[in-house]
Scaffold this motif. Structure first.
Motif, PDB file in Angstrom:
ATOM      1  N   ARG A 298       2.839  -4.147   6.669  1.00  0.00           N
ATOM      2  CA  ARG A 298       3.092  -4.498   5.258  1.00  0.00           C
ATOM      3  C   ARG A 298       4.578  -4.697   5.046  1.00  0.00           C
ATOM      4  NH1 ARG A 298      -1.836  -3.364   6.904  1.00  0.00           N
ATOM      5  NH2 ARG A 298      -3.266  -2.526   5.349  1.00  0.00           N
ATOM      6  N   SER A 299       5.076  -5.884   5.381  1.00  0.00           N
ATOM      7  CA  SER A 299       6.505  -6.124   5.186  1.00  0.00           C
ATOM      8  C   SER A 299       6.729  -6.971   3.943  1.00  0.00           C
ATOM      9  CB  SER A 299       7.115  -6.785   6.403  1.00  0.00           C
ATOM     10  OG  SER A 299       6.497  -8.019   6.622  1.00  0.00           O
ATOM     11  N   PHE A 300       7.909  -6.836   3.379  1.00  0.00           N
ATOM     12  CA  PHE A 300       8.166  -7.477   2.088  1.00  0.00           C
ATOM     13  C   PHE A 300       8.434  -8.968   2.226  1.00  0.00           C
ATOM     14  CE2 PHE A 300      10.562  -8.597  -1.691  1.00  0.00           C
ATOM     15  CZ  PHE A 300       9.710  -8.099  -2.653  1.00  0.00           C
TER      16      PHE A 300
ATOM     17  N   GLY B  54       8.923   0.109  -5.293  1.00  0.00           N
ATOM     18  CA  GLY B  54       7.608   0.360  -5.910  1.00  0.00           C
ATOM     19  C   GLY B  54       6.502  -0.407  -5.193  1.00  0.00           C
ATOM     20  N   HIS B  55       6.829  -1.619  -4.772  1.00  0.00           N
ATOM     21  CA  HIS B  55       5.865  -2.454  -4.039  1.00  0.00           C
ATOM     22  C   HIS B  55       5.449  -1.762  -2.735  1.00  0.00           C
ATOM     23  CE1 HIS B  55       4.361  -6.471  -2.499  1.00  0.00           C
ATOM     24  NE2 HIS B  55       4.544  -5.825  -1.365  1.00  0.00           N
ATOM     25  N   GLU B  56       6.424  -1.307  -1.975  1.00  0.00           N
ATOM     26  CA  GLU B  56       6.121  -0.674  -0.684  1.00  0.00           C
ATOM     27  C   GLU B  56       5.334   0.621  -0.876  1.00  0.00           C
ATOM     28  OE1 GLU B  56       6.421  -2.275   2.015  1.00  0.00           O
ATOM     29  OE2 GLU B  56       7.522  -3.884   1.056  1.00  0.00           O
ATOM     30  N   LEU B  57       5.732   1.403  -1.871  1.00  0.00           N
ATOM     31  CA  LEU B  57       5.018   2.653  -2.137  1.00  0.00           C
ATOM     32  C   LEU B  57       3.566   2.368  -2.543  1.00  0.00           C
ATOM     33  CD1 LEU B  57       6.500   5.733  -3.807  1.00  0.00           C
ATOM     34  CD2 LEU B  57       4.320   4.925  -4.647  1.00  0.00           C
ATOM     35  N   THR B  58       3.363   1.299  -3.305  1.00  0.00           N
ATOM     36  CA  THR B  58       2.000   0.970  -3.736  1.00  0.00           C
ATOM     37  C   THR B  58       1.114   0.602  -2.548  1.00  0.00           C
ATOM     38  OG1 THR B  58       2.885   0.225  -5.856  1.00  0.00           O
ATOM     39  CG2 THR B  58       0.636  -0.420  -5.342  1.00  0.00           C
ATOM     40  N   HIS B  59       1.703   0.015  -1.489  1.00  0.00           N
ATOM     41  CA  HIS B  59       0.887  -0.243  -0.292  1.00  0.00           C
ATOM     42  C   HIS B  59       0.252   1.054   0.205  1.00  0.00           C
ATOM     43  CE1 HIS B  59       1.141  -4.442   0.430  1.00  0.00           C
ATOM     44  NE2 HIS B  59       2.452  -4.478   0.535  1.00  0.00           N
ATOM     45  N   GLY B  60       1.014   2.127   0.151  1.00  0.00           N
ATOM     46  CA  GLY B  60       0.478   3.424   0.549  1.00  0.00           C
ATOM     47  C   GLY B  60      -0.646   3.870  -0.374  1.00  0.00           C
TER      48      GLY B  60
ATOM     49  N   VAL C 240      -8.434  -4.600   3.215  1.00  0.00           N
ATOM     50  CA  VAL C 240      -8.094  -5.246   4.485  1.00  0.00           C
ATOM     51  C   VAL C 240      -6.980  -6.266   4.244  1.00  0.00           C
ATOM     52  CG1 VAL C 240      -8.957  -6.718   6.346  1.00  0.00           C
ATOM     53  CG2 VAL C 240     -10.387  -4.873   5.427  1.00  0.00           C
ATOM     54  N   TYR C 241      -5.933  -6.175   5.095  1.00  0.00           N
ATOM     55  CA  TYR C 241      -4.715  -6.968   4.847  1.00  0.00           C
ATOM     56  C   TYR C 241      -4.844  -8.383   5.416  1.00  0.00           C
ATOM     57  CZ  TYR C 241       0.273  -7.368   3.781  1.00  0.00           C
ATOM     58  OH  TYR C 241       1.493  -7.726   3.248  1.00  0.00           O
ATOM     59  N   ALA C 242      -5.825  -9.114   4.956  1.00  0.00           N
ATOM     60  CA  ALA C 242      -5.998 -10.509   5.359  1.00  0.00           C
ATOM     61  C   ALA C 242      -6.810 -11.228   4.293  1.00  0.00           C
ATOM     62  CB  ALA C 242      -6.737 -10.596   6.692  1.00  0.00           C
TER      63      ALA C 242
ATOM     64  N   ASN D  28      -4.346  -7.033  -2.149  1.00  0.00           N
ATOM     65  CA  ASN D  28      -3.508  -5.905  -1.749  1.00  0.00           C
ATOM     66  C   ASN D  28      -2.038  -6.198  -2.108  1.00  0.00           C
ATOM     67  OD1 ASN D  28      -2.076  -3.957  -0.209  1.00  0.00           O
ATOM     68  ND2 ASN D  28      -3.634  -3.882   1.376  1.00  0.00           N
ATOM     69  N   GLU D  29      -1.557  -7.382  -1.716  1.00  0.00           N
ATOM     70  CA  GLU D  29      -0.183  -7.786  -2.039  1.00  0.00           C
ATOM     71  C   GLU D  29       0.026  -7.830  -3.552  1.00  0.00           C
ATOM     72  OE1 GLU D  29       2.915  -8.566  -0.925  1.00  0.00           O
ATOM     73  OE2 GLU D  29       2.140  -7.427   0.756  1.00  0.00           O
ATOM     74  N   SER D  30      -0.939  -8.395  -4.260  1.00  0.00           N
ATOM     75  CA  SER D  30      -0.805  -8.527  -5.708  1.00  0.00           C
ATOM     76  C   SER D  30      -0.727  -7.157  -6.375  1.00  0.00           C
ATOM     77  CB  SER D  30      -1.985  -9.334  -6.262  1.00  0.00           C
ATOM     78  OG  SER D  30      -1.947  -9.352  -7.670  1.00  0.00           O
TER      79      SER D  30
ATOM     80  N   VAL E  78      -1.417 -13.942   2.651  1.00  0.00           N
ATOM     81  CA  VAL E  78      -1.470 -12.803   1.717  1.00  0.00           C
ATOM     82  C   VAL E  78      -0.305 -12.790   0.716  1.00  0.00           C
ATOM     83  CG1 VAL E  78      -2.875 -11.326   3.218  1.00  0.00           C
ATOM     84  CG2 VAL E  78      -0.384 -11.162   3.347  1.00  0.00           C
ATOM     85  N   HIS E  79       0.887 -13.263   1.166  1.00  0.00           N
ATOM     86  CA  HIS E  79       2.026 -13.309   0.233  1.00  0.00           C
ATOM     87  C   HIS E  79       2.036 -14.607  -0.576  1.00  0.00           C
ATOM     88  CE1 HIS E  79       3.588 -10.390   3.248  1.00  0.00           C
ATOM     89  NE2 HIS E  79       4.167  -9.840   2.199  1.00  0.00           N
ATOM     90  N   ILE E  80       1.136 -15.524  -0.237  1.00  0.00           N
ATOM     91  CA  ILE E  80       1.113 -16.823  -0.914  1.00  0.00           C
ATOM     92  C   ILE E  80       0.073 -16.795  -2.035  1.00  0.00           C
ATOM     93  CG2 ILE E  80       0.632 -19.287  -0.593  1.00  0.00           C
ATOM     94  CD1 ILE E  80       1.688 -18.990   2.282  1.00  0.00           C
TER      95      ILE E  80
END
Ligand code: ZN
Length: 351
Positions: A5-7, A165-171, A180-182, A189-191, A267-269
């Motif tokens: 999960r990278s930014f 906050g974004h990274e913490l929310t991934h957790g 699932v990250y796809a 998940n990204e949203s 996922v980021h798009i």
């Protein structure tokens, strides 16, 4: 392909490798090469070993932070430099990370009643000065990691509260729903990370939905880059348009949904689509977004019926249902309209 999960999404780093100066290219190449070596194991967050240096607490609602200095190396967590309750270190990256972890914790606890990532007081570990000119921030399944950026395109990643906050929310999402990250569940998940990242910022600033800028990573880009941030939740696809980075590729409607192998299926798009649905609902509901749309989205995230491989539409249906349950049929209609304006149908009819 990595599911870390990278930014910063890989397509941005590829652009820099193709079009950047020598220094920019080498920073982007080493970041890309490193991100490829990392594998994120799906599953609930793993308590970081570094948490052992923090005093144990059994009281709910008490943040436990420790910020570490990786000193330009790529070894985690690095030297502990500021533990919970200690005075500012004078290093802006350390102190920004400490404050941002605190603000993110505070948002989840005060607004949502959630005691950290796992709702059981998970210790928040952040490492700064990771690698050389490292152009990313990420959540590795047990802690958060922040690079310094190259200073020409990206500034240090602790500058934007919503990034932390974004990274913490991934957790939180992993702990709660394991999306699932796809593909669509990955974009959802990204949203969700963008939603709760941006709400953390709005909460700290006291901004209503009307006052907020709805930007993700607004403080990351240097003035040399033509752009206002990494993503715009209000107007996906308009955050930047720059000779080096290219144009923000986010769609704002299902008819522009991007089918791609890259970026775990975009996922980021494609996260631009549910991002805009959230923005439209929050704007129409008015007031502070964390008191309305934010609670509805959180209810949907915590709903045990939410599938690991959810579609946008399945998530949307849950939000409509929770809007009615928590508020009223009127709110449910507003939420439904938000989704329908981005082309996501919720077959569940709001009365
Ligand atoms: Zn992310």
């Amino acid at each position: 392909m990595t599911d870390l999960r990278s930014f910063i999404p890989p397509y941005i780093l590829h652009r820099i490798v193709a079009h950047g100066s020598e220094h920019q290219r080498s920073s982007a190449m080493s970041t890309l090469a490193h991100v490829r070596t990392l594998r994120h194991t799906p599953g609930p967050p793993v308590r970081p070993a570094a948490a052992a240096i923090l005093p144990a607490t059994s009281k709910r609602g008490q943040v436990q932070r420790s910020v570490h200095d990786a000193q330009g190396k790529m070894l985690l967590p690095g030297m502990p430099v500021r533990l919970e309750g200690q005075a500012p270190s004078g290093d802006p990256a350390v102190d920004e990370a400490y404050d941002a972890l605190g603000a993110s914790y505070d948002f989840f606890w005060t607004v949502l009643g959630r005691d950290s990532i796992d709702d059981k007081g998970f210790a928040l570990i952040g490492s700064v000065h990771y690698g050389q000119d490292y152009e990313n921030a990420f959540w590795n399944g047990s802690q958060m990691v922040f690079g310094d950026g190259d200073g020409e395109i990206f500034q240090r990643f602790t500058r934007s509260l919503d990034v932390v906050g974004h990274e913490l929310t991934h957790g939180v999402v992993e702990s709660e729903a394991g999306l699932v990250y796809a593909d669509q569940s990955g974009a959802m998940n990204e949203s969700l990370s963008d939603v709760f990242g941006v709400l953390t910022k709005q909460y700290l600033l006291g901004h209503t939905a009307d006052q907020a800028d709805w930007l993700i990573g607004a403080d990351l880009l240097t003035p040399r880059i033509k752009g206002v941030g990494l993503r715009s939740m209000a107007h996906p696809g308009t955050a930047y348009d720059d000779p080096l980075l290219g144009k923000d590729p986010q769609p704002d409607h299902m008819r522009k949904f991007v089918i791609t192998q890259e970026d775990n299926g975009g996922v980021h798009i494609n996260s631009g689509i549910p991002n805009r649905a959230f923005y439209l609902a929050a704007k129409a509901l008015g007031g502070f977004a964390w008191e309305t749309a934010g609670l509805i989205w959180y209810d949907a995230l915590c709903d045990k019926r939410l599938s690991h491989e959810t579609s946008f539409s399945a998530f949307a249906k849950l939000t409509v249902e929770h809007a009615r349950r928590r508020f009223s049929a009127n709110e449910a209609r507003v939420v439904q309209r938000g989704w329908s304006q981005v082309g996501v149908e919720t077959t569940q009819e709001a009365p």
